[in-house]
Scaffold this active site. Sequence first.
Site, PDB file in Angstrom:
ATOM      1  N   GLY A 151       0.787  -1.243   0.000  1.00  0.00           N
ATOM      2  CA  GLY A 151       0.000   0.000   0.000  1.00  0.00           C
ATOM      3  C   GLY A 151       0.808   1.275   0.000  1.00  0.00           C
ATOM      4  O   GLY A 151       0.644   2.123  -0.856  1.00  0.00           O
TER       5      GLY A 151
ATOM      6  N   CYS B 187       5.454  -5.749   4.120  1.00  0.00           N
ATOM      7  CA  CYS B 187       4.594  -4.682   4.659  1.00  0.00           C
ATOM      8  C   CYS B 187       4.714  -3.467   3.735  1.00  0.00           C
ATOM      9  O   CYS B 187       5.351  -3.546   2.680  1.00  0.00           O
ATOM     10  CB  CYS B 187       5.019  -4.355   6.087  1.00  0.00           C
ATOM     11  SG  CYS B 187       3.861  -3.298   6.971  1.00  0.00           S
TER      12      CYS B 187
ATOM     13  N   HIS C  74      -4.314  -7.586   4.994  1.00  0.00           N
ATOM     14  CA  HIS C  74      -2.872  -7.663   5.242  1.00  0.00           C
ATOM     15  C   HIS C  74      -2.618  -7.694   6.745  1.00  0.00           C
ATOM     16  O   HIS C  74      -3.298  -7.007   7.506  1.00  0.00           O
ATOM     17  CB  HIS C  74      -2.170  -6.451   4.624  1.00  0.00           C
ATOM     18  CG  HIS C  74      -0.795  -6.251   5.158  1.00  0.00           C
ATOM     19  ND1 HIS C  74       0.245  -7.094   4.847  1.00  0.00           N
ATOM     20  CD2 HIS C  74      -0.291  -5.340   6.031  1.00  0.00           C
ATOM     21  CE1 HIS C  74       1.333  -6.698   5.500  1.00  0.00           C
ATOM     22  NE2 HIS C  74       1.032  -5.633   6.222  1.00  0.00           N
TER      23      HIS C  74
ATOM     24  N   TRP D 128      -5.757   0.547  17.909  1.00  0.00           N
ATOM     25  CA  TRP D 128      -4.756   1.611  17.931  1.00  0.00           C
ATOM     26  C   TRP D 128      -5.364   2.976  18.284  1.00  0.00           C
ATOM     27  O   TRP D 128      -4.812   4.023  17.952  1.00  0.00           O
ATOM     28  CB  TRP D 128      -3.999   1.659  16.587  1.00  0.00           C
ATOM     29  CG  TRP D 128      -3.045   0.492  16.440  1.00  0.00           C
ATOM     30  CD1 TRP D 128      -2.698  -0.409  17.401  1.00  0.00           C
ATOM     31  CD2 TRP D 128      -2.306   0.112  15.268  1.00  0.00           C
ATOM     32  NE1 TRP D 128      -1.802  -1.333  16.893  1.00  0.00           N
ATOM     33  CE2 TRP D 128      -1.543  -1.036  15.591  1.00  0.00           C
ATOM     34  CE3 TRP D 128      -2.215   0.632  13.970  1.00  0.00           C
ATOM     35  CZ2 TRP D 128      -0.709  -1.680  14.676  1.00  0.00           C
ATOM     36  CZ3 TRP D 128      -1.373  -0.007  13.046  1.00  0.00           C
ATOM     37  CH2 TRP D 128      -0.627  -1.143  13.402  1.00  0.00           C
TER      38      TRP D 128
ATOM     39  N   ASP E  24      -6.674  -3.539   5.729  1.00  0.00           N
ATOM     40  CA  ASP E  24      -5.537  -3.958   6.548  1.00  0.00           C
ATOM     41  C   ASP E  24      -5.948  -4.266   7.990  1.00  0.00           C
ATOM     42  O   ASP E  24      -6.654  -3.469   8.605  1.00  0.00           O
ATOM     43  CB  ASP E  24      -4.501  -2.821   6.625  1.00  0.00           C
ATOM     44  CG  ASP E  24      -3.806  -2.590   5.297  1.00  0.00           C
ATOM     45  OD1 ASP E  24      -3.573  -3.555   4.557  1.00  0.00           O
ATOM     46  OD2 ASP E  24      -3.466  -1.408   5.015  1.00  0.00           O
TER      47      ASP E  24
ATOM     48  N   CYS F 267       0.688  -8.065   9.834  1.00  0.00           N
ATOM     49  CA  CYS F 267       2.113  -8.179  10.124  1.00  0.00           C
ATOM     50  C   CYS F 267       2.294  -8.103  11.629  1.00  0.00           C
ATOM     51  O   CYS F 267       1.317  -8.190  12.363  1.00  0.00           O
ATOM     52  CB  CYS F 267       2.900  -7.090   9.413  1.00  0.00           C
ATOM     53  SG  CYS F 267       2.245  -5.439   9.637  1.00  0.00           S
TER      54      CYS F 267
ATOM     55  N   GLU G  71       3.155 -11.050   6.713  1.00  0.00           N
ATOM     56  CA  GLU G  71       4.597 -10.934   6.917  1.00  0.00           C
ATOM     57  C   GLU G  71       5.196 -12.305   7.207  1.00  0.00           C
ATOM     58  O   GLU G  71       4.668 -13.056   8.007  1.00  0.00           O
ATOM     59  CB  GLU G  71       4.837  -9.989   8.111  1.00  0.00           C
ATOM     60  CG  GLU G  71       6.270  -9.747   8.460  1.00  0.00           C
ATOM     61  CD  GLU G  71       6.721 -10.455   9.723  1.00  0.00           C
ATOM     62  OE1 GLU G  71       6.182 -10.183  10.791  1.00  0.00           O
ATOM     63  OE2 GLU G  71       7.608 -11.303   9.618  1.00  0.00           O
TER      64      GLU G  71
ATOM     65  N   HIS H   7      11.823  -3.717   6.710  1.00  0.00           N
ATOM     66  CA  HIS H   7      12.382  -2.905   7.789  1.00  0.00           C
ATOM     67  C   HIS H   7      13.846  -2.561   7.557  1.00  0.00           C
ATOM     68  O   HIS H   7      14.423  -1.754   8.272  1.00  0.00           O
ATOM     69  CB  HIS H   7      12.237  -3.627   9.130  1.00  0.00           C
ATOM     70  CG  HIS H   7      10.808  -3.821   9.506  1.00  0.00           C
ATOM     71  ND1 HIS H   7      10.095  -4.935   9.126  1.00  0.00           N
ATOM     72  CD2 HIS H   7       9.944  -3.024  10.174  1.00  0.00           C
ATOM     73  CE1 HIS H   7       8.855  -4.809   9.571  1.00  0.00           C
ATOM     74  NE2 HIS H   7       8.743  -3.663  10.204  1.00  0.00           N
TER      75      HIS H   7
HETATM   76  N1  GLN Z   1      -1.302  -0.361   3.922  1.00  0.00           N
HETATM   77  C1  GLN Z   1      -0.414  -0.035   4.998  1.00  0.00           C
HETATM   78  C2  GLN Z   1       0.926   0.410   4.445  1.00  0.00           C
HETATM   79  O1  GLN Z   1       1.288  -0.048   3.404  1.00  0.00           O
HETATM   80  C3  GLN Z   1      -0.204  -1.216   5.917  1.00  0.00           C
HETATM   81  C4  GLN Z   1       0.676  -0.895   7.097  1.00  0.00           C
HETATM   82  C5  GLN Z   1       0.787  -1.950   8.161  1.00  0.00           C
HETATM   83  O2  GLN Z   1       0.532  -3.104   7.937  1.00  0.00           O
HETATM   84  N2  GLN Z   1       1.188  -1.602   9.327  1.00  0.00           N
HETATM   85  O3  GLN Z   1       1.628   1.193   5.060  1.00  0.00           O
HETATM   86 ZN    ZN Z   2       2.135  -4.567   7.585  1.00  0.00          ZN
END
Ligand code: GLN
Ligand code: ZN
Length: 467
Positions: free
Chosen positions: A137, A431, A346, A266, A304, A348, A370, A399
Amino acid sequence: MKATKQLLDEIIELSPQAEKIIVQPASSLLHVPVSLQGETDLEPLLKNALAFAEEKLDEIVSLKAVFGSAAVPSLFTENEQSLNALSAAPVRNRLNVRSQVEQALQQPAERQNEFDVRRVKQEQKWQLPLLPTTTIGSFPQTKEVRSARQKWRKGEWSTEQYDQYIQSEIDKWIRIQEEIGLDVLVHGEFERTDMVEFFGEKLPGFAFTRGGWVQSYGTRCVKPPIIYGDVEFGQPMTVKETEYAQTLTQKPVKGMLTGPITILNWSFVRTDIPRKYVAYQIALALREEVEALERAGIEMIQVDEPALREGLPLKREEWQEYLDWAVNAFRISTSSVQDTTQIHTHMCYCEFQDIIDSIQALDADVISIETSRSHGELISSFEEQTYPLGIGLGVYDIHSPRVPSKEEMLSLIERALEVLDPQLFWINPDCGLKTRGQEETVAALSHMVSAAETYREKVTSNSLKVK
Ligand code: GLN
Ligand code: ZN
């Protein structure tokens, strides 16, 4: 505070040595922002009912001052009035939202057809190659992107100027993605500061602080929004940028939303109604966004849920209940679309093996997850139980600035395809690429695409040999 005073009085009564009682907050103050003092933009209705670290300490001091006596300090009565005013406020009692939630819970949140049926229709519609390539994304949020946002926030730039800048970033990255040869593109999320704050800013029922920072991990901090009212859909939040990106390319552009559970986990969440109802309210608001994207011709939509797992209760016997409502909330957001609309999700930051059944129950057509940092642990877990829906295992760690080679990624792909069906497999990074630079991003994604191409070539030449 009145309740806390009552509790303290009870403890004093039960305690043989009242003078040895120590009064302290229930948890570390690390988890709350420092002070309400600078929060000049917060509505008084909400501000008066909040306590950050400094205010909590003041409360403790006042509690001590009335220790063992029947006196009620003015801070307590004021506090009670503020809490009552907030609970009576219209923003906290939106009857339409409440009844929409009740209604949604009457029927199961299900797609029109099961995955096997959707899959055939989606294959016909999308005509993607074997092992389609995509990203998660976000693309680099460079200094320039951040400073453009600052200028706009400070009023130095007009909204028009800022929108134009965002569009030029989208232009650039659609071009780059086409050059790299990715199959499913994204607009890049340049307009978003943070994947939760962005949606909270646009959804009625949320409030924002100026300086409400808390530690996220290490030296990283986040500024969680405050969910203080009933949440409802206001206006489309992501359609403009996604639709614009789609006008620039023939390839599909995936819409990009943050899921209800991640938004919930969050944020600071009101405690007067159960968490699951807050999740359902957010889910219904997101459903309207999903439908708005679909109407605008965006028919691949990623929702996500990176924070799904971290919301698990501490006690294992409470896990299932949480997972059930969390899955239901996700499905409320994503199940009203056409069979041909492809829902992605998604995740992670976590181990997935022990919640894999719930992940599957999300019924997303494709999940990207992930894996590269957990060294294939997840892959081996698929030996016991394979995954029957679309799945992309992250083939490189985002990362690190290191650019992985094509061979490294290819070997991860080949390892994964020993246990997963190649017809359902996607290729993507672990990610979003928000924290990376442009050069390394382009290099790594190019290697990733050529790893997928090499695999496809191998498959074609093997099948030719068999013939
Ligand atoms: N779509 C978000 C990005 O690409 C997903 C971020 C995440 O998984 N923390 O930043
Ligand atoms: Zn992620």
